[in-house]
Design a protein around this motif. Sequence first.
Motif: not given
Length: 134
Positions: A34-45
């Motif tokens: 679940t992505v919300m505002a101010n999420h830590a930077p992540v790149m995922t497949t």
Amino acid sequence: MAEAFKFELVSPERLLVSESVEAVVIPGTEGEMTVMANHAPVMTTIKPGVVTVKPVSGAEQRFVVFGGFADILPSGCTLLAEEALAVQDINQDGLDRRIQDAREDVSDAKTDAARAKAQEYLDHLSTLKSALAA
């Protein structure tokens, strides 16, 4: 009310979503996120599955994606899908054809690595079919 952030869902054919949202649930290969505002930077497949979008402006939207990747930043999230469709536009016959093709890919695989990759894709498609039937 949750803080809003910018979300874009892009497929090779078109831009499906570009708006302010409160949350997005994406099927990452390491698990649902679940992505919300101010999420830590992540790149995922992304694995085949359902993306659930909770826009600021209205009702929840659901999209089926067939792989890709997501770039998540504190200010927004961009999901680049190999293919994406609104759930209501899913053709069950088309999904069944994909599953049959994946079964053939498992049978036709020449190496253990190719067989494992094809089996993983088949498993994702089967899970997706079950999720859409619920």
